[in-house]
Design a protein around this motif. Structure first.
Motif, PDB file in Angstrom:
ATOM      1  N   ASN A   1     -38.825  41.573 -63.286  1.00 58.31           N
ATOM      2  CA  ASN A   1     -38.586  41.831 -62.493  1.00 58.31           C
ATOM      3  C   ASN A   1     -38.612  40.516 -62.443  1.00 58.31           C
ATOM      4  OD1 ASN A   1     -40.123  40.536 -59.478  1.00 58.31           O
ATOM      5  ND2 ASN A   1     -41.192  42.684 -59.500  1.00 58.31           N
ATOM      6  N   ARG A   2     -36.950  40.310 -61.380  1.00 62.13           N
ATOM      7  CA  ARG A   2     -35.973  39.362 -60.206  1.00 62.13           C
ATOM      8  C   ARG A   2     -36.957  38.010 -59.314  1.00 62.13           C
ATOM      9  NH1 ARG A   2     -31.233  39.511 -59.411  1.00 62.13           N
ATOM     10  NH2 ARG A   2     -30.732  41.569 -59.215  1.00 62.13           N
ATOM     11  N   LEU A   3     -38.784  38.920 -59.171  1.00 66.31           N
ATOM     12  CA  LEU A   3     -39.373  38.019 -58.558  1.00 66.31           C
ATOM     13  C   LEU A   3     -40.332  36.525 -59.815  1.00 66.31           C
ATOM     14  CD1 LEU A   3     -40.963  36.459 -55.749  1.00 66.31           C
ATOM     15  CD2 LEU A   3     -42.499  37.952 -56.073  1.00 66.31           C
ATOM     16  N   SER A   4     -40.909  37.265 -60.694  1.00 68.21           N
ATOM     17  CA  SER A   4     -41.848  36.998 -61.818  1.00 68.21           C
ATOM     18  C   SER A   4     -40.504  35.637 -62.115  1.00 68.21           C
ATOM     19  CB  SER A   4     -42.394  37.217 -63.076  1.00 68.21           C
ATOM     20  OG  SER A   4     -40.971  38.294 -63.632  1.00 68.21           O
ATOM     21  N   GLY A   5     -38.947  35.823 -62.699  1.00 72.28           N
ATOM     22  CA  GLY A   5     -38.389  35.095 -62.624  1.00 72.28           C
ATOM     23  C   GLY A   5     -38.102  34.416 -62.304  1.00 72.28           C
ATOM     24  N   THR A   6     -38.121  34.374 -60.862  1.00 72.44           N
ATOM     25  CA  THR A   6     -37.443  33.166 -59.527  1.00 72.44           C
ATOM     26  C   THR A   6     -38.581  32.382 -59.839  1.00 72.44           C
ATOM     27  OG1 THR A   6     -36.066  34.900 -58.476  1.00 72.44           O
ATOM     28  CG2 THR A   6     -37.128  32.865 -57.738  1.00 72.44           C
ATOM     29  N   LEU A   7     -39.793  32.560 -59.697  1.00 78.15           N
ATOM     30  CA  LEU A   7     -41.362  31.611 -59.883  1.00 78.15           C
ATOM     31  C   LEU A   7     -41.126  31.179 -60.967  1.00 78.15           C
ATOM     32  CD1 LEU A   7     -43.277  34.679 -58.071  1.00 78.15           C
ATOM     33  CD2 LEU A   7     -42.716  33.012 -56.549  1.00 78.15           C
ATOM     34  N   ALA A   8     -40.545  31.632 -62.431  1.00 75.85           N
ATOM     35  CA  ALA A   8     -40.689  30.158 -63.045  1.00 75.85           C
ATOM     36  C   ALA A   8     -39.837  29.298 -63.333  1.00 75.85           C
ATOM     37  CB  ALA A   8     -41.086  31.350 -64.696  1.00 75.85           C
ATOM     38  N   LEU A   9     -39.002  30.051 -62.409  1.00 77.51           N
ATOM     39  CA  LEU A   9     -37.714  28.544 -62.444  1.00 77.51           C
ATOM     40  C   LEU A   9     -38.042  27.734 -61.503  1.00 77.51           C
ATOM     41  CD1 LEU A   9     -34.109  30.585 -62.357  1.00 77.51           C
ATOM     42  CD2 LEU A   9     -34.799  29.242 -64.527  1.00 77.51           C
ATOM     43  N   GLN A  10     -38.437  28.282 -60.290  1.00 72.38           N
ATOM     44  CA  GLN A  10     -39.155  27.115 -59.410  1.00 72.38           C
ATOM     45  C   GLN A  10     -40.637  26.381 -60.296  1.00 72.38           C
ATOM     46  OE1 GLN A  10     -38.204  26.736 -56.156  1.00 72.38           O
ATOM     47  NE2 GLN A  10     -39.707  25.779 -54.881  1.00 72.38           N
ATOM     48  N   GLN A  11     -40.972  26.454 -60.492  1.00 74.75           N
ATOM     49  CA  GLN A  11     -42.052  25.647 -60.954  1.00 74.75           C
ATOM     50  C   GLN A  11     -41.312  24.547 -62.491  1.00 74.75           C
ATOM     51  OE1 GLN A  11     -44.401  29.365 -62.861  1.00 74.75           O
ATOM     52  NE2 GLN A  11     -45.772  29.863 -61.268  1.00 74.75           N
ATOM     53  N   GLY A  12     -40.143  25.352 -62.941  1.00 78.65           N
ATOM     54  CA  GLY A  12     -39.495  24.268 -63.543  1.00 78.65           C
ATOM     55  C   GLY A  12     -39.453  23.310 -62.529  1.00 78.65           C
ATOM     56  N   GLN A  13     -38.742  23.639 -61.215  1.00 80.63           N
ATOM     57  CA  GLN A  13     -38.211  22.377 -60.095  1.00 80.63           C
ATOM     58  C   GLN A  13     -36.543  22.916 -61.039  1.00 80.63           C
ATOM     59  OE1 GLN A  13     -40.293  19.129 -60.894  1.00 80.63           O
ATOM     60  NE2 GLN A  13     -41.515  19.269 -59.194  1.00 80.63           N
ATOM     61  N   ILE A  14     -36.093  23.748 -60.834  1.00 79.37           N
ATOM     62  CA  ILE A  14     -34.880  23.831 -61.432  1.00 79.37           C
ATOM     63  C   ILE A  14     -34.353  24.359 -59.684  1.00 79.37           C
ATOM     64  CG2 ILE A  14     -33.037  25.504 -62.610  1.00 79.37           C
ATOM     65  CD1 ILE A  14     -34.569  23.817 -64.380  1.00 79.37           C
ATOM     66  N   PRO A  15     -32.919  23.766 -59.436  1.00 83.15           N
ATOM     67  CA  PRO A  15     -32.956  23.704 -58.793  1.00 83.15           C
ATOM     68  C   PRO A  15     -31.786  25.405 -58.174  1.00 83.15           C
ATOM     69  CG  PRO A  15     -31.320  22.790 -59.909  1.00 83.15           C
ATOM     70  CD  PRO A  15     -32.509  22.880 -60.654  1.00 83.15           C
TER      71      PRO A  15
END
Length: 302
Positions: free
Chosen positions: A103-117
């Motif tokens: 799921n693209r949303l859950s993948g995106t949230l993990a990157l956001q939480q990891g402070q990935i640009p």
């Protein structure tokens, strides 16, 4: 000690699935390519069956490709595999990690939480808010929650009329539960695939567009080329993939006029870009890694 028996969850006949199975067979003498639409979970007998083979008896399973097209039903297949994983069959990658990336949303949230640009991204169910976001961004891409290789993505620009954008939003919502909107970034005609095996950096290839499409995917006529990143860029890729626990992955990175950004981390990753762009047989490296892990982390099953 018996040689490990490793099955490959994939698409029978597809090059990336078969080449991985080839490398495993060369080293172990065992070959099993498993199509999930033919798998049966038998809870009463505690078996996970595929054409007479009980997957519960294997030492490990590599999830190379769990379905041809991502969909909510793909998550059901992950749940079936998690049954074997909880019983001790080693999964490459772990089912929870794969599930988070389907799921693209859950993948995106993990990157956001990891402070990935990342490019500016907004998610909403409200069509009017989606419209206002697209107008604010100037140029944006509507991305399905379940898709790969840019399938189903819609690009909208500041030159599009209000009516055109509203119509595009209506069509998109017919097959999507929510609007996932990402601002477009200025590329130099390419983006990067940075390959990691077991969390270790392997190589980087560039996908170079043919100039006829807004994206650089091979499906849209792009081609692979070698790219040599600096240490800072490799560290960005390492940080991005470390947001998950993945045995093999490709991190999609874009070089923009505002610095590098990460588009996504692949649940599975591909072999062809590494081979054609870098001359690296990533399938063999991955097979070697899996076999080493199975031997190090426990005796093989009889």
């Amino acid at each position: 000690m018996n040689k490990p028996k490793i099955g490959v969850i994939g698409i029978p006949g597809k090059w990336s699935t078969e080449v991985l199975a080839d490398h495993l067979e060369e080293q172990t003498g065992f070959r099993a390519v498993i199509d999930m639409n033919q798998v049966e979970l038998r809870l009463d007998t505690q078996q996970l069956m595929y054409q007479g083979l009980d997957l519960m008896t294997l030492d490990g399973l590599i999830i190379k490709k769990i379905s041809e097209v991502y969909a909510p039903a793909t998550e059901d297949r992950i749940h079936m595999l998690s049954y074997a994983e909880r019983a001790g069959v080693k999964m490459f990658s772990p089912t929870q990690s794969v599930g988070n990336l389907i799921n693209r949303l859950s993948g995106t949230l993990a990157l956001q939480q990891g402070q990935i640009p990342m490019p500016k991204t907004r998610i909403t169910e409200n069509p009017e808010q989606a419209f206002l976001t697209i107008r604010e961004f100037g140029s944006a891409i509507l991305k399905p929650l379940y898709s790969t290789k840019a399938r189903g993505m819609i690009i909208l620009t500041q030159d599009d009329s209000d009516d055109f954008i509203r119509h595009a939003l209506e069509e998109y919502r017919q097959n999507q539960s929510i609007y996932y909107i990402q601002q477009t970034v200025k590329l130099d005609g390419r983006d990067l695939g940075m390959v990691f095996v077991g969390g270790d950096y392997l190589c980087t290839y560039a996908r170079v567009g043919n100039g006829d499409s807004w994206n650089t995917t091979i499906n849209s006529g792009g081609r692979y080329e070698l790219f040599v990143p600096d240490a800072e860029l490799i560290e960005l890729g390492r940080r991005a993939q470390s947001c998950y626990d993945l045995s093999f992955t490709t991190v999609d990175i874009a070089l923009t006029d505002q610095g590098p950004v990460v588009f996504e981390v692949s649940a599975f990753g591909g072999f062809k870009g590494a081979l054609e762009g870098c001359g690296v047989d990533a399938a063999k490296v991955y097979a070697d890694y899996v076999l080493k892990e199975c031997v190090l982390k426990g005796d093989t099953k009889a």
